[in-house]
Design an enzyme around this catalytic site. Structure first.
Site, PDB file in Angstrom:
ATOM      1  N   ILE A  63       0.884  -1.152   0.000  1.00 24.41           N
ATOM      2  CA  ILE A  63       0.000   0.000   0.000  1.00 24.41           C
ATOM      3  C   ILE A  63       0.929   1.211   0.000  1.00 24.41           C
ATOM      4  O   ILE A  63       1.850   1.292   0.809  1.00 24.41           O
ATOM      5  CB  ILE A  63      -0.954  -0.001   1.216  1.00 24.41           C
ATOM      6  CG1 ILE A  63      -1.918   1.198   1.159  1.00 24.41           C
ATOM      7  CG2 ILE A  63      -0.221  -0.047   2.547  1.00 24.41           C
ATOM      8  CD1 ILE A  63      -3.024   1.163   2.228  1.00 24.41           C
ATOM      9  N   SER A  64       0.735   2.120  -0.938  1.00 19.48           N
ATOM     10  CA  SER A  64       1.663   3.242  -1.093  1.00 19.48           C
ATOM     11  C   SER A  64       1.657   4.146   0.130  1.00 19.48           C
ATOM     12  O   SER A  64       0.682   4.230   0.873  1.00 19.48           O
ATOM     13  CB  SER A  64       1.293   4.087  -2.322  1.00 19.48           C
ATOM     14  OG  SER A  64       1.584   3.396  -3.504  1.00 19.48           O
TER      15      SER A  64
END
Length: 213
Positions: A63-64
């Protein structure tokens, strides 16, 4: 699937942090304040969800970092009802930000495991993209083109021509380009043949893979 006042407080702090790092779009910051990022992560990471960091998710993906999500979103200059193609649904967090901004989101995910998880999670959170699909992001979604903007959430060695072709004139394509480290790149389509290119420094993403199906 709890979202408490403590979580809300942490989101407010995160938005403040992103503002201090240079994010100026109030709508993007409001979306960060609204979306329960902890629900997009494995519960073992819940206590860290509102740190400005990337975390591992299923299928060896990530997840960025919230700053990266906010930075890419700000570059798109999202307007209500914009038709946006997202390459790399991933955890669904970036999708949620775009939907919260009022965009009509068409998203492609190449990892079947992630596609299944996100397809179930987003509706539970009341987040409804227009279309989620399992497929090769390099090809985009020609059947739904053209798009007001396109966002790519994985590092691509080159800018896929199929994506450029699916962008409306005046539209923006935001994509991290490079092998080990990527340069955040934005193309603005000036006419049928010409694109204006802008670069915004180095980022690190998982690679954009192709030919899965």
């Amino acid at each position: 699937m709890k979202d408490t006042s403590k979580h809300q407080g942490l989101r407010n702090q995160l938005a403040k942090q992103l503002e201090e790092k240079g994010i100026t779009d109030k709508n993007v910051l409001d979306a960060i304040r609204k979306i329960p990022r902890h629900l997009f992560l494995n519960s073992s990471f819940e206590d860290f969800a509102y740190q400005d960091k990337a975390f591992p998710i299923a299928a060896n993906q990530t997840i960025s970092q919230p700053y990266t999500v906010a930075f890419q979103t700000e570059l798109l200059q999202v307007k209500k009802d914009d038709k946006i193609l997202e390459i790399g649904t991933g955890s669904g967090y970036q999708t949620a930000v775009l939907v919260t901004l009022g965009a009509k989101v068409y998203s492609v995910e190449r990892q079947n495991e992630l596609f299944k998880i996100t397809s179930t999670l987003l509706p539970k959170l009341g987040i409804r993209p227009k279309h989620l699909s399992f497929g090769d992001g390099y090809k985009g979604l020609p059947n739904f083109a053209p798009f007001d903007s396109i966002i790519v959430t994985a590092g691509a060695p080159i800018i896929p021509e199929a994506l450029m072709a699916q962008l409306k004139v005046g539209g923006r394509l935001v994509i991290p380009v490079g092998e080990n480290e990527q340069v955040m790149t934005m193309l603005i389509r000036k006419n049928e043949r010409q694109f204006e290119k802008h670069e915004f420094g180095d980022f690190r993403f998982v690679p954009l893979l192709q030919d899965k199906n």
